[in-house]
Design a protein around this motif. Structure first.
Motif, PDB file in Angstrom:
ATOM      1  N   LYS A  22       0.824  -1.232   0.000  1.00 58.97           N
ATOM      2  CA  LYS A  22       0.000   0.000   0.000  1.00 58.97           C
ATOM      3  C   LYS A  22       0.854   1.276   0.000  1.00 58.97           C
ATOM      4  CE  LYS A  22      -4.393  -1.336   0.531  1.00 58.97           C
ATOM      5  NZ  LYS A  22      -5.283  -1.142  -0.593  1.00 58.97           N
ATOM      6  N   LEU A  59      -0.602   3.425   7.813  1.00 56.89           N
ATOM      7  CA  LEU A  59      -1.111   2.101   7.452  1.00 56.89           C
ATOM      8  C   LEU A  59      -1.275   1.292   8.726  1.00 56.89           C
ATOM      9  CD1 LEU A  59       1.225   1.486   4.388  1.00 56.89           C
ATOM     10  CD2 LEU A  59      -1.185   2.189   4.365  1.00 56.89           C
ATOM     11  N   ARG A 113      -5.890   2.508   5.222  1.00 63.05           N
ATOM     12  CA  ARG A 113      -4.936   3.509   4.715  1.00 63.05           C
ATOM     13  C   ARG A 113      -5.504   4.874   5.064  1.00 63.05           C
ATOM     14  NH1 ARG A 113      -2.544   6.639   0.802  1.00 63.05           N
ATOM     15  NH2 ARG A 113      -0.400   6.029   0.406  1.00 63.05           N
TER      16      ARG A 113
END
Ligand SMILES: C[S@@+](CC[C@H](N)C(=O)[O-])C[C@H]1O[C@@H](n2cnc3c(N)ncnc32)[C@H](O)[C@@H]1O
Length: 281
Positions: free
Chosen positions: A34, A141, A276
């Motif tokens: 991510k 995250l 996120r």
């Protein structure tokens, strides 16, 4: 009385490299995938034995500094050995995330994986700290587990512990009271529901994405689950029993996990969510 190998393991939270392969380590690539762009500074909160720091420094040549914050001195020591080859690109700081330290740097990425439940009910402190330490455009995250809970708030590992305590002669109905009198908040309360956690997160962050998948733990033998429990939960539940019964307790947890494996084809299956997040101004 001599402590058993598992009691010593629980006290020092040892054996995490092997134990985490059953659950926590499986989230590492999911989280690192991510990360976008070319971050220069990353903080990993509750960095354990340094596995995520190691992987991120290897994957991301743009990183000039990765900082791990961790409470356990044993884990910091193990992380130091694992990360030595990265030289001054890495720094480890012994810290309690419920009273996080001042740091000179700001981070482009902050990660916190399989840690949040240990900060309950004071998660807002670390969320505020993170919001204030991300660079503009930086991302947080986070992974969080969300086991189903019963009317007493017990779920996930609490259930396995309840079965183990029952094997040791505690009536199942007495377990919630034993938790309360022993100061053990059920893990399934600590983890909060995704809805409750989302509401709390929105006070500090914009939720860019939130995805969920199943975290399924399976074992090949009884000892493997005893070992996983000791490395992951340490003395958290074992402290409910007198010291002379703790070896028996860890063995009963292993037996409970193994019974589930044989009967259900897995020890546990619960949702894990990856958030996120970007800071709110
Ligand atoms: C389940 S491990 C997760 C380790 C690593 N982040 C991972 O994903 O494998 C939880 C870690 O959080 C640390 N931890 C728990 N409470 C903490 C606190 N209040 N402050 C700092 N670290 C804490 C533990 O010592 C442990 O290393």
């Amino acid at each position: 009385m001599t402590a058993s190998a598992t009691e010593i393991q629980a006290r020092t939270l040892a054996g995490y490299a092997t134990a985490s392969a059953l659950r926590q380590a499986r989230d590492r690539d999911w989280v690192l995938d991510k990360i976008t762009g070319e971050p220069e500074v990353l903080f990993d909160l509750g960095s354990g034995i340094g596995q995520l720091l190691d992987e991120s420094l290897t994957r991301l040549p743009s990183l000039r500094l990765a900082v791990g914050l961790e409470r356990s001195e044993h884990r910091i020591a193990e992380a130091g050995e694992r990360l030595a080859a990265h030289g001054d690109r890495v720094r480890l700081v012994r810290a309690d995330l419920t009273d996080p330290p001042e740091l000179a740097e700001r981070a482009d990425v902050i990660t916190m994986t399989s840690v949040l439940h240990w900060l309950h009910p004071d998660e807002d402190r670390i969320f505020r700290w993170i919001r204030d330490r991300l660079t503009p455009g930086g991302a947080f995250l986070l992974t969080s587990y969300h086991p189903a809970r019963d009317e007493h708030g017990l779920g996930g590992e609490d259930e396995i512990v309840r079965e183990a305590l029952t094997e040791l002669g505690v009536a199942p109905a007495a377990v919630p009271g034993l938790f309360a009198s022993g100061g053990v908040t059920p893990i399934a309360v600590r983890t909060r529901t995704p809805g409750d956690l989302g509401t709390l997160l929105e006070r500090f962050f914009r939720i860019e994405s939130s995805v969920q998948r199943a975290a399924v733990v399976t074992v090949e033998e009884e000892r493997q689950y005893e070992h996983f429990h000791a490395a992951t939960f340490g003395d958290y539940y074992a402290g409910l029993l007198e010291p002379e019964r703790r070896a028996e307790f860890f063995a009963a947890v292993g037996a409970s996990g193994w019974r589930r494996q044989r009967e259900l084809g897995r020890v546990s299956d619960m949702p894990v969510r990856l958030w996120r997040l970007t800071p709110r101004g």
